[in-house]
Motif scaffolding. Structure first.
Motif, PDB file in Angstrom:
ATOM      1  N   UNK A  34      46.996  42.372  29.499  1.00 44.26           N
ATOM      2  CA  UNK A  34      45.887  42.018  28.609  1.00 44.26           C
ATOM      3  C   UNK A  34      45.244  40.713  29.074  1.00 44.26           C
ATOM      4  N   UNK A  35      46.067  39.718  29.417  1.00 46.68           N
ATOM      5  CA  UNK A  35      45.539  38.427  29.887  1.00 46.68           C
ATOM      6  C   UNK A  35      44.727  38.623  31.173  1.00 46.68           C
ATOM      7  N   UNK A  36      45.245  39.438  32.086  1.00 50.10           N
ATOM      8  CA  UNK A  36      44.533  39.684  33.341  1.00 50.10           C
ATOM      9  C   UNK A  36      43.188  40.359  33.075  1.00 50.10           C
ATOM     10  N   UNK A  37      43.153  41.305  32.136  1.00 52.07           N
ATOM     11  CA  UNK A  37      41.887  41.971  31.828  1.00 52.07           C
ATOM     12  C   UNK A  37      40.889  40.988  31.221  1.00 52.07           C
ATOM     13  N   UNK A  38      41.369  40.094  30.358  1.00 52.22           N
ATOM     14  CA  UNK A  38      40.471  39.091  29.778  1.00 52.22           C
ATOM     15  C   UNK A  38      39.936  38.161  30.863  1.00 52.22           C
ATOM     16  N   UNK A  39      40.770  37.793  31.825  1.00 55.36           N
ATOM     17  CA  UNK A  39      40.295  36.967  32.937  1.00 55.36           C
ATOM     18  C   UNK A  39      39.266  37.723  33.772  1.00 55.36           C
ATOM     19  N   UNK A  40      39.489  39.019  33.942  1.00 52.03           N
ATOM     20  CA  UNK A  40      38.557  39.857  34.688  1.00 52.03           C
ATOM     21  C   UNK A  40      37.183  39.867  34.012  1.00 52.03           C
ATOM     22  N   UNK A  44      32.657  32.983  34.014  1.00 51.84           N
ATOM     23  CA  UNK A  44      33.311  31.891  34.747  1.00 51.84           C
ATOM     24  C   UNK A  44      32.754  30.510  34.407  1.00 51.84           C
ATOM     25  N   UNK A  45      31.647  30.466  33.670  1.00 52.82           N
ATOM     26  CA  UNK A  45      31.061  29.182  33.269  1.00 52.82           C
ATOM     27  C   UNK A  45      31.535  28.792  31.867  1.00 52.82           C
ATOM     28  N   UNK A  46      31.508  29.743  30.931  1.00 52.72           N
ATOM     29  CA  UNK A  46      31.865  29.431  29.545  1.00 52.72           C
ATOM     30  C   UNK A  46      33.326  29.731  29.232  1.00 52.72           C
ATOM     31  N   UNK A  47      34.003  30.473  30.109  1.00 57.28           N
ATOM     32  CA  UNK A  47      35.399  30.900  29.920  1.00 57.28           C
ATOM     33  C   UNK A  47      35.544  31.789  28.691  1.00 57.28           C
ATOM     34  N   UNK A  48      34.501  32.540  28.363  1.00 56.40           N
ATOM     35  CA  UNK A  48      34.525  33.414  27.192  1.00 56.40           C
ATOM     36  C   UNK A  48      34.198  34.851  27.580  1.00 56.40           C
ATOM     37  N   UNK A  49      34.690  35.773  26.762  1.00 57.66           N
ATOM     38  CA  UNK A  49      34.351  37.183  26.929  1.00 57.66           C
ATOM     39  C   UNK A  49      34.531  37.864  25.576  1.00 57.66           C
ATOM     40  N   UNK A  50      34.024  39.064  25.414  1.00 57.40           N
ATOM     41  CA  UNK A  50      34.140  39.756  24.137  1.00 57.40           C
ATOM     42  C   UNK A  50      34.341  41.261  24.314  1.00 57.40           C
ATOM     43  N   UNK A  51      35.319  41.663  25.120  1.00 60.06           N
ATOM     44  CA  UNK A  51      35.592  43.100  25.200  1.00 60.06           C
ATOM     45  C   UNK A  51      36.233  43.593  23.900  1.00 60.06           C
ATOM     46  N   UNK A  52      36.024  44.845  23.584  1.00 61.35           N
ATOM     47  CA  UNK A  52      36.654  45.408  22.392  1.00 61.35           C
ATOM     48  C   UNK A  52      38.124  45.697  22.681  1.00 61.35           C
ATOM     49  N   UNK A  53      38.907  45.784  21.626  1.00 60.94           N
ATOM     50  CA  UNK A  53      40.323  46.147  21.796  1.00 60.94           C
ATOM     51  C   UNK A  53      40.433  47.540  22.392  1.00 60.94           C
ATOM     52  N   UNK A  54      39.491  48.400  22.077  1.00 58.29           N
ATOM     53  CA  UNK A  54      39.492  49.752  22.636  1.00 58.29           C
ATOM     54  C   UNK A  54      39.274  49.721  24.150  1.00 58.29           C
ATOM     55  N   UNK A  56      39.877  47.193  26.179  1.00 58.93           N
ATOM     56  CA  UNK A  56      41.068  46.584  26.777  1.00 58.93           C
ATOM     57  C   UNK A  56      42.177  47.630  26.872  1.00 58.93           C
ATOM     58  N   UNK A  57      42.336  48.412  25.801  1.00 58.95           N
ATOM     59  CA  UNK A  57      43.346  49.463  25.784  1.00 58.95           C
ATOM     60  C   UNK A  57      43.107  50.520  26.841  1.00 58.95           C
ATOM     61  N   UNK A  58      41.846  50.920  27.018  1.00 59.57           N
ATOM     62  CA  UNK A  58      41.522  51.911  28.046  1.00 59.57           C
ATOM     63  C   UNK A  58      41.857  51.376  29.436  1.00 59.57           C
ATOM     64  N   UNK A  59      41.517  50.120  29.679  1.00 57.07           N
ATOM     65  CA  UNK A  59      41.741  49.535  31.001  1.00 57.07           C
ATOM     66  C   UNK A  59      43.218  49.323  31.309  1.00 57.07           C
ATOM     67  N   UNK A  60      44.020  49.048  30.276  1.00 58.25           N
ATOM     68  CA  UNK A  60      45.431  48.729  30.485  1.00 58.25           C
ATOM     69  C   UNK A  60      46.369  49.878  30.138  1.00 58.25           C
ATOM     70  N   UNK A  61      45.842  50.965  29.581  1.00 56.27           N
ATOM     71  CA  UNK A  61      46.667  52.105  29.219  1.00 56.27           C
ATOM     72  C   UNK A  61      47.494  51.872  27.963  1.00 56.27           C
ATOM     73  N   UNK A  62      46.966  51.073  27.038  1.00 52.96           N
ATOM     74  CA  UNK A  62      47.681  50.751  25.795  1.00 52.96           C
ATOM     75  C   UNK A  62      46.882  51.227  24.591  1.00 52.96           C
ATOM     76  N   UNK A  63      47.581  51.376  23.473  1.00 53.89           N
ATOM     77  CA  UNK A  63      46.891  51.705  22.227  1.00 53.89           C
ATOM     78  C   UNK A  63      46.210  50.444  21.689  1.00 53.89           C
TER      79      UNK A  63
END
Length: 126
Positions: A34-40, A44-54, A56-63
């Motif tokens: 999850x941390x790696x996906x958030x870094x992805x 890189x300027x604001x250090x922020x992102x807003x992916x949905x939990x869904x 993140x789950x699709x990318x990492x194979x988690x519910x």
């Protein structure tokens, strides 16, 4: 000797940095994913992102519930902060948006980890 035709890898373009310190912090595989996906995803300027939990789950194979569990864990360990956001739909109604994730400096998380380690050690009699 055989010649292989491999595409050249651009060391900057298709990679993102993953701090070595995450392996010291005692993160499990799910937290690292999850941390790696958030870094992805992060800006890189604001250090922020807003992916949905869904997503993140699709990318990492988690519910979604597992992703939420790891997000809370990463927050508790001082690696990220989250803020709720709102959106306005086309009918003018306000709705909950995705969480806004801010990736905190790894040095702060390391300091928090070491302080917790010191607090958890039993006091030795003098």
């Amino acid at each position: 000797m055989r010649s292989y035709d491999h595409a050249k890898r651009d060391p900057i373009k298709n990679y993102f940095p993953l701090p070595n310190e995450i392996f010291v912090l005692g993160l499990n595989a799910g937290e690292i994913a999850v941390y790696a996906y958030l870094l992805f995803c992060e800006d890189r300027v604001t250090f922020q992102c807003w992916p949905s939990c869904r997503s993140i789950g699709r990318a990492t194979g988690m519910s979604v519930n597992t992703v939420r569990k790891y997000i809370r864990s990463l927050e508790a360990k001082g690696l990220i902060t989250t803020e709720p956001t709102t959106i306005t739909d086309r009918h003018g109604r306000k709705r909950n948006g995705n969480l806004l994730f801010t990736i905190r400096p790894i040095t702060e998380a390391m300091e928090q980890y070491y302080e917790e380690q010191l607090r958890s050690q039993p006091k030795r009699p003098a």
